[in-house]
Design a protein around this motif. Structure first.
Motif, PDB file in Angstrom:
ATOM      1  N   PRO A  81      49.402  36.355  59.643  1.00  0.00           N
ATOM      2  CA  PRO A  81      50.104  36.696  60.888  1.00  0.00           C
ATOM      3  C   PRO A  81      49.167  36.927  62.064  1.00  0.00           C
ATOM      4  N   PHE A  82      47.866  36.987  61.807  1.00  0.00           N
ATOM      5  CA  PHE A  82      46.892  37.221  62.873  1.00  0.00           C
ATOM      6  C   PHE A  82      46.393  35.904  63.457  1.00  0.00           C
ATOM      7  N   ARG A  83      45.987  34.977  62.587  1.00  0.00           N
ATOM      8  CA  ARG A  83      45.517  33.672  63.060  1.00  0.00           C
ATOM      9  C   ARG A  83      46.663  32.674  63.193  1.00  0.00           C
ATOM     10  N   ARG A  84      47.720  32.917  62.434  1.00  0.00           N
ATOM     11  CA  ARG A  84      48.922  32.094  62.454  1.00  0.00           C
ATOM     12  C   ARG A  84      48.631  30.619  62.131  1.00  0.00           C
ATOM     13  N   GLY A  85      49.479  29.727  62.587  1.00  0.00           N
ATOM     14  CA  GLY A  85      49.297  28.325  62.225  1.00  0.00           C
ATOM     15  C   GLY A  85      49.387  28.136  60.720  1.00  0.00           C
ATOM     16  N   LYS A  86      48.498  27.331  60.169  1.00  0.00           N
ATOM     17  CA  LYS A  86      48.480  27.069  58.727  1.00  0.00           C
ATOM     18  C   LYS A  86      47.439  27.926  58.002  1.00  0.00           C
ATOM     19  N   ASN A  87      46.893  28.901  58.717  1.00  0.00           N
ATOM     20  CA  ASN A  87      45.878  29.779  58.130  1.00  0.00           C
ATOM     21  C   ASN A  87      46.536  30.761  57.156  1.00  0.00           C
ATOM     22  N   ILE A  88      45.745  31.240  56.200  1.00  0.00           N
ATOM     23  CA  ILE A  88      46.316  32.013  55.093  1.00  0.00           C
ATOM     24  C   ILE A  88      45.526  33.287  54.784  1.00  0.00           C
ATOM     25  N   LEU A  89      46.233  34.233  54.189  1.00  0.00           N
ATOM     26  CA  LEU A  89      45.630  35.398  53.547  1.00  0.00           C
ATOM     27  C   LEU A  89      45.677  35.158  52.041  1.00  0.00           C
ATOM     28  N   VAL A  90      44.610  35.517  51.344  1.00  0.00           N
ATOM     29  CA  VAL A  90      44.516  35.247  49.911  1.00  0.00           C
ATOM     30  C   VAL A  90      44.206  36.547  49.164  1.00  0.00           C
ATOM     31  N   ILE A  91      45.130  37.001  48.352  1.00  0.00           N
ATOM     32  CA  ILE A  91      44.885  38.162  47.501  1.00  0.00           C
ATOM     33  C   ILE A  91      44.085  37.704  46.272  1.00  0.00           C
ATOM     34  N   CYS A  92      42.958  38.364  46.041  1.00  0.00           N
ATOM     35  CA  CYS A  92      42.071  37.985  44.940  1.00  0.00           C
ATOM     36  C   CYS A  92      41.857  39.165  44.000  1.00  0.00           C
ATOM     37  N   ASP A  93      41.453  38.879  42.774  1.00  0.00           N
ATOM     38  CA  ASP A  93      40.889  39.918  41.927  1.00  0.00           C
ATOM     39  C   ASP A  93      39.458  39.535  41.573  1.00  0.00           C
ATOM     40  N   ALA A  94      38.716  40.469  40.986  1.00  0.00           N
ATOM     41  CA  ALA A  94      37.261  40.332  40.915  1.00  0.00           C
ATOM     42  C   ALA A  94      36.750  40.325  39.473  1.00  0.00           C
ATOM     43  N   TYR A  95      35.726  39.475  39.238  1.00  0.00           N
ATOM     44  CA  TYR A  95      35.175  39.260  37.900  1.00  0.00           C
ATOM     45  C   TYR A  95      33.653  39.189  37.950  1.00  0.00           C
ATOM     46  N   THR A  96      33.042  39.435  36.807  1.00  0.00           N
ATOM     47  CA  THR A  96      31.606  39.211  36.675  1.00  0.00           C
ATOM     48  C   THR A  96      31.359  37.700  36.628  1.00  0.00           C
ATOM     49  N   PRO A  97      30.111  37.261  36.806  1.00  0.00           N
ATOM     50  CA  PRO A  97      29.817  35.821  36.703  1.00  0.00           C
ATOM     51  C   PRO A  97      30.165  35.218  35.344  1.00  0.00           C
ATOM     52  N   THR A  98      30.256  36.062  34.311  1.00  0.00           N
ATOM     53  CA  THR A  98      30.609  35.556  32.981  1.00  0.00           C
ATOM     54  C   THR A  98      32.124  35.534  32.751  1.00  0.00           C
ATOM     55  N   GLY A  99      32.895  35.964  33.759  1.00  0.00           N
ATOM     56  CA  GLY A  99      34.347  35.877  33.658  1.00  0.00           C
ATOM     57  C   GLY A  99      35.049  37.121  33.168  1.00  0.00           C
ATOM     58  N   GLU A 100      34.320  38.234  33.074  1.00  0.00           N
ATOM     59  CA  GLU A 100      34.934  39.492  32.649  1.00  0.00           C
ATOM     60  C   GLU A 100      35.473  40.237  33.876  1.00  0.00           C
ATOM     61  N   PRO A 101      36.692  40.796  33.799  1.00  0.00           N
ATOM     62  CA  PRO A 101      37.195  41.577  34.937  1.00  0.00           C
ATOM     63  C   PRO A 101      36.332  42.809  35.160  1.00  0.00           C
ATOM     64  N   ILE A 102      35.972  43.099  36.414  1.00  0.00           N
ATOM     65  CA  ILE A 102      35.183  44.298  36.691  1.00  0.00           C
ATOM     66  C   ILE A 102      36.097  45.518  36.550  1.00  0.00           C
ATOM     67  N   PRO A 103      35.538  46.731  36.397  1.00  0.00           N
ATOM     68  CA  PRO A 103      36.360  47.916  36.122  1.00  0.00           C
ATOM     69  C   PRO A 103      37.458  48.191  37.147  1.00  0.00           C
ATOM     70  N   THR A 104      37.227  47.869  38.418  1.00  0.00           N
ATOM     71  CA  THR A 104      38.251  48.137  39.438  1.00  0.00           C
ATOM     72  C   THR A 104      39.308  47.046  39.519  1.00  0.00           C
ATOM     73  N   ASN A 105      39.197  46.016  38.688  1.00  0.00           N
ATOM     74  CA  ASN A 105      40.206  44.955  38.661  1.00  0.00           C
ATOM     75  C   ASN A 105      41.364  45.394  37.765  1.00  0.00           C
ATOM     76  N   LYS A 106      42.361  46.009  38.367  1.00  0.00           N
ATOM     77  CA  LYS A 106      43.524  46.474  37.613  1.00  0.00           C
ATOM     78  C   LYS A 106      44.596  45.393  37.493  1.00  0.00           C
ATOM     79  N   ARG A 107      44.446  44.336  38.259  1.00  0.00           N
ATOM     80  CA  ARG A 107      45.414  43.249  38.197  1.00  0.00           C
ATOM     81  C   ARG A 107      45.353  42.518  36.857  1.00  0.00           C
ATOM     82  N   PHE A 108      44.143  42.380  36.298  1.00  0.00           N
ATOM     83  CA  PHE A 108      43.947  41.606  35.071  1.00  0.00           C
ATOM     84  C   PHE A 108      44.817  42.139  33.943  1.00  0.00           C
ATOM     85  N   ASN A 109      44.774  43.441  33.701  1.00  0.00           N
ATOM     86  CA  ASN A 109      45.562  44.023  32.619  1.00  0.00           C
ATOM     87  C   ASN A 109      47.051  43.978  32.939  1.00  0.00           C
TER      88      ASN A 109
END
Length: 356
Positions: A81-109
């Protein structure tokens, strides 16, 4: 400044196919929102087609300095809603480089719980009532309150109108429209009991989308208060004394609850919640003990209770649900600073997957 405004509002689609994607994630406190932007070659509507990205986790208290790379996995897309047009906001969760969810990633569980076949079959619906307080930037005192002083007692402010009763409505309405533009299912807003305190409701949403949409709505509110020069507080009891706290009442139903005879399913679910009261309270937000005192439309934090149309209970069943014999209930215990991934998935796990 008018030129600056013109440039900010440039429509990129007039000159390029490229879009801007704002990647958003939750920081090390579990409540702070972080974001950064990247250019993409063209519009994207499927998060699975977005590239993963990385950030410096040592600067967000999520990784050590000697191994600081944290990987962002795109999970949900909203219109920007800030840049408008075809621009997007992307909700992400976070992982280590080996693919493990970091402790603050509550979305994974939460995603694992919501993908369980028994949970999928019940189509859990959520409606979250997000209360928050607007603070003056320099004094960190509620918006509309005299500096170092107090307004008149609570009473005229809830759903009130007028310069002496409603403070920050321009921010609230901007947020409302921005969320609807973004594709967030905001179902309403209202001024709350304490002056300077407001509420927006997200829902009904199904499963993991409840958390994605509430976090996106929080991010948009942070951005709007940033523009307005006002501080957003999700503290569950921002002002001590005879003032209401701030919660995130979570309304919930399953397919079985919404069907004929669902009231019996609701009562069984409430019984299950009563048996896990301590575990839920521990996960329902920091500082909640300052809010759940048994006063100001709350139940005492140590005692589980439920009732029909009782706003002083842990769980409230509405009159309409009682009359229809089916519907939903409201868990009134979550604090305003709760993590919706934790709360929504925990309610589903306790009421659907628990065999007690």
């Amino acid at each position: 400044m008018s030129l600056l405004s013109d440039i900010i509002n440039l429509n990129l689609s007039d000159s390029t196919e490229k879009i801007i994607a704002e990647y958003i994630w939750i920081g090390g406190s579990g409540l702070d929102l972080r974001s950064k932007a990247r250019t993409l070659p063209g519009p994207v509507t499927d998060p699975a087609k977005l590239p993963k990205w990385n950030y410096d986790g040592s600067s967000t208290d999520q990784a050590p300095g000697d191994d600081s790379e944290v990987i962002l996995y795109p999970q949900a897309i909203f219109k920007d809603p800030f840049r408008r047009g075809k621009n997007i906001l992307v909700i992400c969760d976070a992982y280590t480089p080996t693919g493990e969810p970091i402790p603050t990633n509550k979305r994974f569980n939460a995603a694992k719980i919501f993908s369980h076949p028994d949970v999928v079959a019940e189509e859990p619906w959520y409606g979250i009532e997000q209360e928050y307080t607007l603070l003056q930037k320099d004094t960190k005192w509620p918006l509309g309150w005299p500096v170092g002083g107090f307004p008149g007692p609570q009473g005229p402010y809830y759903c009130g109108a007028g310069a002496d009763k409603a403070f920050g409505r321009d921010i609230v309405d901007s947020h409302y429209k921005a969320c609807l533009y973004a594709g967030i299912n905001v179902s309403g807003i209202n001024a709350e009991v304490m002056p300077g305190q407001w509420e927006f409701q997200v829902g009904p949403t199904v499963g993991i989308a409840a958390g994605d949409q509430l976090w996106a709505a929080r991010y948009i509110l942070e951005r709007i208060t940033e523009i307005a020069g006002v501080i957003l507080s999700l503290d569950p009891k921002p002002i001590q004394g005879d003032w209401n706290g701030a919660g995130a009442h979570t309304n919930y139903s399953t397919k079985s609850m919404r069907n004929d005879g669902g009231i019996d399913v609701i009562k069984k679910a409430i019984e299950k919640l009563s048996l896990c009261h301590k575990e839920h309270i521990a996960a329902y937000g920091k500082g909640n003990e300052r809010r759940l005192t048994g006063r100001h439309e709350t139940a005492d934090i140590h005692t589980f209770s439920w009732g029909v149309a009782n706003r002083g209970a842990s769980v409230r069943v509405g009159r309409d649900t009682e009359k229809a014999g089916k519907g939903y209930f409201e868990d009134r215990r979550p604090a305003s600073n709760m993590d919706p991934y934790i709360v929504t998935s925990m309610i589903a796990e306790t009421t659907i997957l628990s065999k007690s």
